[in-house]
Design a protein around this motif. Sequence first.
Motif, PDB file in Angstrom:
ATOM      1  N   ARG A  41      36.530 -44.999  10.484  1.00 28.25           N
ATOM      2  CA  ARG A  41      35.747 -44.704  11.683  1.00 28.25           C
ATOM      3  C   ARG A  41      34.799 -45.868  11.920  1.00 28.25           C
ATOM      4  N   SER A  42      34.590 -46.251  13.136  1.00 26.44           N
ATOM      5  CA  SER A  42      33.625 -47.330  13.418  1.00 26.44           C
ATOM      6  C   SER A  42      32.842 -46.998  14.677  1.00 26.44           C
ATOM      7  N   ASP A  43      31.632 -47.434  14.711  1.00 28.90           N
ATOM      8  CA  ASP A  43      30.838 -47.378  15.945  1.00 28.90           C
ATOM      9  C   ASP A  43      30.764 -48.787  16.489  1.00 28.90           C
ATOM     10  N   THR A  44      31.113 -48.926  17.735  1.00 30.85           N
ATOM     11  CA  THR A  44      31.083 -50.270  18.317  1.00 30.85           C
ATOM     12  C   THR A  44      29.648 -50.634  18.659  1.00 30.85           C
ATOM     13  N   LEU A  45      29.249 -51.802  18.237  1.00 33.53           N
ATOM     14  CA  LEU A  45      27.899 -52.257  18.551  1.00 33.53           C
ATOM     15  C   LEU A  45      27.866 -52.783  19.982  1.00 33.53           C
ATOM     16  N   ASN A  46      26.806 -52.426  20.738  1.00 29.67           N
ATOM     17  CA  ASN A  46      26.663 -52.987  22.083  1.00 29.67           C
ATOM     18  C   ASN A  46      26.163 -54.422  21.966  1.00 29.67           C
TER      19      ASN A  46
END
Length: 407
Positions: A399-404
Amino acid sequence: MTVPTIVSVSDVSKRFTLHRHKSLKERIVNRGTERAHREDFWALRDISFDIPSGSTLGLVGHNGSGKSTLLKVIGGIIEPSSGTVRRRGRMAALLELGAGFHPDLTGRENVYLNAAILGLTQKEIDRYFDAIVDFSGIEPFIDTQVKFYSSGMYVRLAFAVAVHVNPDLLLVDEVLAVGDEPFQAKCMDKIEEFQREGRTIVVVSHSAAQVARLCDRVVVMNHGEMVFDGPPADGLHVLRFGYDEQRRIDSLGEELALGSNSHQNPAMITDVSIVSDQPADKKSVATGDDMRVSFSYELTKSHPPLVAEISIETPEGEPIYRLNTADTATVIPDTAGQHVIDFAFARVPLGVGEYSLRGNLETREGVSLDRSLSSSSFSVTGAVPSTGYLTMDVEVATRSDTLNPTG
Ligand SMILES: Nc1ncnc2c1ncn2[C@@H]1O[C@H](COP(=O)(O)OP(=O)(O)OP(=O)(O)O)[C@@H](O)[C@H]1O
């Protein structure tokens, strides 16, 4: 093809004389009574065994049991009081910390001295010198007198010399335990390289893991006597649970047998093993499969209510699973005859590796009537290579959260 013997130990005993006068004053006061204050102490009693060329033997036992004395006798460092030791080939020995090193000489000088004592010519030492120093990892200190070395530095240099003199037989006492972990790992790799090259190794070790990994045979010492000689898993088991227990069972068997016509143990475990068609030394089960274990025993007369126990052990002799028939409220046959108990395990959760099976037959009160000294081994195979004694169903997801991106 018979494997040649490289060391033959026959009826070896070693006696030390202990002097009970402690202080100078005591000695002067008791002058003339020296003999009365001397005590003989047998560090080794009637030891006999052969070491086949190319094998790795572990000498194990509690403190003071005679391991180091036996290793020194094998190495010819001390003479036995009686009996003989025959040895062939070039030997290198790492016995006591600093043994073979002169404290006032530098590391460099000691390498030359030590390697010469071990049989290398000046030319050979010149050729191996850099490799020895490189292996030891103490190059910055090689021109320092060894009396300023730490114990780890001693061992590094001594081991480096010993493994570069091309020995047929390598004797190693507990000294390796002194080195730090990376160096110990390096030594273990070197010893394994020696094994592949067919050299013979005898190690004294208190580390069950080291013995299980390296040795193909174990001799267990107790109070100067050899109490076991055989497979490492069984030797380590004997060491862990005590030879006294085994002896007690043996003598109990003899005692009980006196009351019957038979001279054999009236309660005997005849087999504890996995039920499968595979040859006895190649039994295996796949992780997650079902497994059946049969426990066979023989009673020559009726016994009070009995309990059978099985245990699964690691190659170091450590039990990781135990189950007895009292736990499962199973009443097992206790009349004269041959009996079999079947244990059916569903979906074996053991990790990939080697294991041993062992049995114990005891009374309800916990008095052991027979314990299987020799275990039957089996391996657990599996498609997913994991480490450890346990396997678990696992699904791995990410799982990853995309950095803005900023600015
Ligand atoms: N030179 C000696 N003089 C008198 N007794 C000795 C001598 N060397 C060893 N012993 C005794 O012999 C017995 C066996 O000693 P040894 O060093 O062989 O035991 P060990 O099994 O190697 O012990 P450890 O695990 O503590 O190293 C001990 O009781 C020890 O005190």
